[in-house]
Design a protein around this motif. Structure first.
Motif, PDB file in Angstrom:
ATOM      1  N   GLY A  38     -10.691   1.190   6.334  1.00  0.00           N
ATOM      2  CA  GLY A  38     -10.102   0.177   7.207  1.00  0.00           C
ATOM      3  C   GLY A  38     -10.759  -1.184   7.112  1.00  0.00           C
ATOM      4  O   GLY A  38     -10.327  -2.132   7.769  1.00  0.00           O
ATOM      5  N   ASN A 120       2.880  -8.945  12.131  1.00  0.00           N
ATOM      6  CA  ASN A 120       2.854  -8.125  10.919  1.00  0.00           C
ATOM      7  C   ASN A 120       2.941  -6.648  11.311  1.00  0.00           C
ATOM      8  O   ASN A 120       2.012  -6.094  11.881  1.00  0.00           O
ATOM      9  N   ARG A 121       4.047  -6.028  10.981  1.00  0.00           N
ATOM     10  CA  ARG A 121       4.249  -4.621  11.312  1.00  0.00           C
ATOM     11  C   ARG A 121       4.100  -3.716  10.095  1.00  0.00           C
ATOM     12  O   ARG A 121       4.467  -2.537  10.124  1.00  0.00           O
ATOM     13  N   ARG A 123       2.360  -1.354   7.145  1.00  0.00           N
ATOM     14  CA  ARG A 123       1.306  -0.349   7.083  1.00  0.00           C
ATOM     15  C   ARG A 123       1.030  -0.013   5.624  1.00  0.00           C
ATOM     16  O   ARG A 123       1.948   0.084   4.814  1.00  0.00           O
ATOM     17  N   ASP A 124      -0.251   0.174   5.307  1.00  0.00           N
ATOM     18  CA  ASP A 124      -0.659   0.625   3.967  1.00  0.00           C
ATOM     19  C   ASP A 124       0.015  -0.211   2.868  1.00  0.00           C
ATOM     20  O   ASP A 124       0.532   0.335   1.901  1.00  0.00           O
ATOM     21  N   TYR A 154      -4.050  -9.135   7.722  1.00  0.00           N
ATOM     22  CA  TYR A 154      -4.955  -8.113   8.244  1.00  0.00           C
ATOM     23  C   TYR A 154      -4.640  -7.715   9.675  1.00  0.00           C
ATOM     24  O   TYR A 154      -5.328  -6.859  10.252  1.00  0.00           O
ATOM     25  N   GLY A 156      -1.809  -6.297  10.052  1.00  0.00           N
ATOM     26  CA  GLY A 156      -1.101  -5.064   9.728  1.00  0.00           C
ATOM     27  C   GLY A 156      -2.065  -3.889   9.633  1.00  0.00           C
ATOM     28  O   GLY A 156      -3.282  -4.054   9.512  1.00  0.00           O
ATOM     29  N   GLU A 157      -1.523  -2.677   9.687  1.00  0.00           N
ATOM     30  CA  GLU A 157      -2.354  -1.476   9.660  1.00  0.00           C
ATOM     31  C   GLU A 157      -2.731  -1.116   8.223  1.00  0.00           C
ATOM     32  O   GLU A 157      -1.876  -0.823   7.395  1.00  0.00           O
ATOM     33  N   ASN A 158      -4.021  -1.177   7.916  1.00  0.00           N
ATOM     34  CA  ASN A 158      -4.556  -0.829   6.597  1.00  0.00           C
ATOM     35  C   ASN A 158      -3.889  -1.636   5.478  1.00  0.00           C
ATOM     36  O   ASN A 158      -3.524  -1.095   4.438  1.00  0.00           O
ATOM     37  N   CYS A 159      -3.717  -2.918   5.701  1.00  0.00           N
ATOM     38  CA  CYS A 159      -3.180  -3.803   4.662  1.00  0.00           C
ATOM     39  C   CYS A 159      -4.345  -4.502   3.962  1.00  0.00           C
ATOM     40  O   CYS A 159      -5.394  -4.730   4.553  1.00  0.00           O
TER      41      CYS A 159
END
Length: 484
Positions: A38, A120-121, A123-124, A154, A156-159
């Motif tokens: 992360g 920012n929505r 993920r990965d 950043y 976003g989830e795990n971007c």
């Protein structure tokens, strides 16, 4: 899939056999993509002209798609985004502004502010930003595009993000360095940085005269930078010696009309495949007038077939099929001129325009354009003219008489005059306008350069201009000191 297996797939997707340096960079990129921790991380890839950066990026995107990993492609300008999309096999690419900002009522059409940052929505997702050397960290409105980009990605989830650029090119307007390509700047924004630089020329590009001259310019810049950093260094910076090749020609000013005509005739798409790059908006305006009058023999202000360059981002008030927006720097062709008019003290024309779209058929649309900017040597519409237009619309009782004065600002969102497309002639442009694009034929104006202008700033400008050429480069009246 392990990072080693992913790297093998990227190398297989390359259109040539990678050299050792390219293979090492692919390995580093693969480990970066595979790391799912992360921690906010960024990969900084600096690649000089001819080192295979474009092909490597395309292979990376292709492999990410093949393994089902989400990726988002961004670039600072619309033209750069379209070139990026084409080089990435047609994968959609967007401008940074269009993706990370939200357009809100009350702003000028096409302008953004930090308060309008989108959510920012993702993920990965691997966010890949091309032409990152063009990204600034401040503008006249107090915004910070680099900081806003980092905040958006950043959130976003795990971007994570890959920044790709060429530090030898021109930095953003008003800056002496490219902040997005500096590891210390990125670290101050809270990112852990992995950096790599491609310097070794790809084998398939070594016979190019365009690349030969670009490499000489880059080496001269490196020597000049070294000289500046050494204490007590009084000697003048080294002067790169440009050399003619089958794909690089030296052109006298007197011969320019004939050579331009031949280039237009030789190119498959005529003037659309050719650009002249010069040093100021005023010189671009003069060249445009000369080309239209002495090469294309066009007497009217605007005719069918005229090439125009968009001077500011344009967002449509009505949906245009196959086209989301027209970006600053996009080059468009006039298909038809329906008529002209004067309103609010400014001149407008109703036209049909065609714009090329990467990976799809060209799109033709109808709109209103502002004629006052066409041949104006200024970079854009003056604040005085903007105010004139604004107050003209606000006081237009004929069109908005039934709208309370306090509510009329909302009418700007759909007003065709406020939302008119700002354009200039596109036969000659400044280097900043050309940045991010490539053409079959590139003419570079080197006339009337004083001796004291030779140095890092000119070489960086010239390197950027030279690397816009895909097949043929024409150097217009270069000073003797620059010739081999």
């Amino acid at each position: 899939m392990t990072s080693t297996e992913f790297a093998a797939e990227v190398l297989l997707a390359l259109p040539y056999e990678a050299n050792e340096q390219q293979a090492a960079v692919v390995g580093a990129l693969s480990r970066f993509v595979a790391d799912m921790s992360g921690e906010p991380r960024v990969f900084l890839l600096n690649g000089y002209a001819g080192t295979g950066k474009t092909s490597l990026t395309g292979a990376l995107v292709q492999t990410l798609e093949a393994v089902g990993r989400k990726c988002l492609l961004l670039a600072p300008t619309g033209r750069a985004a379209k070139v990026f999309s084409a080089n990435a096999g047609g994968h959609p690419a967007f401008t940074i502004h269009r993706k990370i900002y939200r357009h809100t009522p009350g702003m000028q059409v096409g302008e953004f502010g930090a308060s309008a940052l989108n959510e920012n929505r993702m993920r990965d997702t691997v966010v890949i930003v091309d032409e990152a050397s063009m990204i600034g960290n401040g503008d006249e409105r107090g915004g910070n595009l680099l900081e806003d980009l980092v905040t958006y990605v950043y959130a976003g989830e795990n971007c994570r993000m890959i920044l790709i650029g060429d530090t030898a090119q021109l930095p953003p307007v008003g800056a002496d360095r490219s902040p997005a390509m500096k590891a210390d700047v990125l670290r101050r924004l809270g990112l852990k940085v992995t950096a790599a630089t491609l310097t070794e020329t790809a084998r398939q590009a070594r016979d190019s005269g365009i690349l030969f001259n670009a490499t000489r310019l880059r080496r001269a810049m490196a020597l000049a930078a070294r000289s500046e950093s050494e204490a007590g260094q009084d000697q003048a910076p080294p002067v790169p010696k440009l050399k003619a090749f089958p794909d690089v020609r030296i052109v006298d000013g007197e011969d320019l009309p004939e050579v331009l005509t031949n280039a237009y005739d030789r190119a498959e798409n005529g003037p659309a495949d050719t650009i002249l790059i010069t040093r100021s908006n005023r010189r671009a305006s003069e060249y445009n007038a000369a080309i239209r009058g002495n090469v294309l023999y066009r007497e009217e202000e605007l005719t069918r077939g005229d090439m125009l360059i968009v001077a500011r981002n344009h967002y449509f008030t009505k949906k245009v099929e196959g086209l989301d927006f027209v970006a600053n720097g996009d080059i468009i062709t006039v298909e038809k001129v329906y008529g002209t008019e004067v309103r609010y003290g400014l001149r407008f024309a109703d036209v049909a325009l065609t714009i090329p779209v990467a990976g799809r058929a060209d799109v033709t649309f109808e709109t209103k354009i502002l004629l006052d900017t066409l041949a104006d040597p200024a970079a854009g519409l003056s604040q005085e003219a903007w105010n004139q237009l604004y107050y003209g619309i606000m006081g237009d009782e004929e069109h908005y008489g039934d709208v309370p004065v306090a509510d009329r600002v909302r009418c700007l969102r759909t007003d065709p005059y406020w939302g008119a497309l700002h354009v200039k002639y596109a036969y000659a442009v400044t280097c900043h306008k050309a940045q991010g694009g490539q053409w079959e034929n590139v003419f570079v104006d080197l006339s009337y350069i004083p001796d004291d202008a030779l140095g890092m700033q000119l070489y960086r400008w010239l390197y950027t201009a030279v690397t816009r050429a895909r097949r043929r480069l024409y150097l217009i009246a270069p000073p003797g000191q620059l010739l081999d």
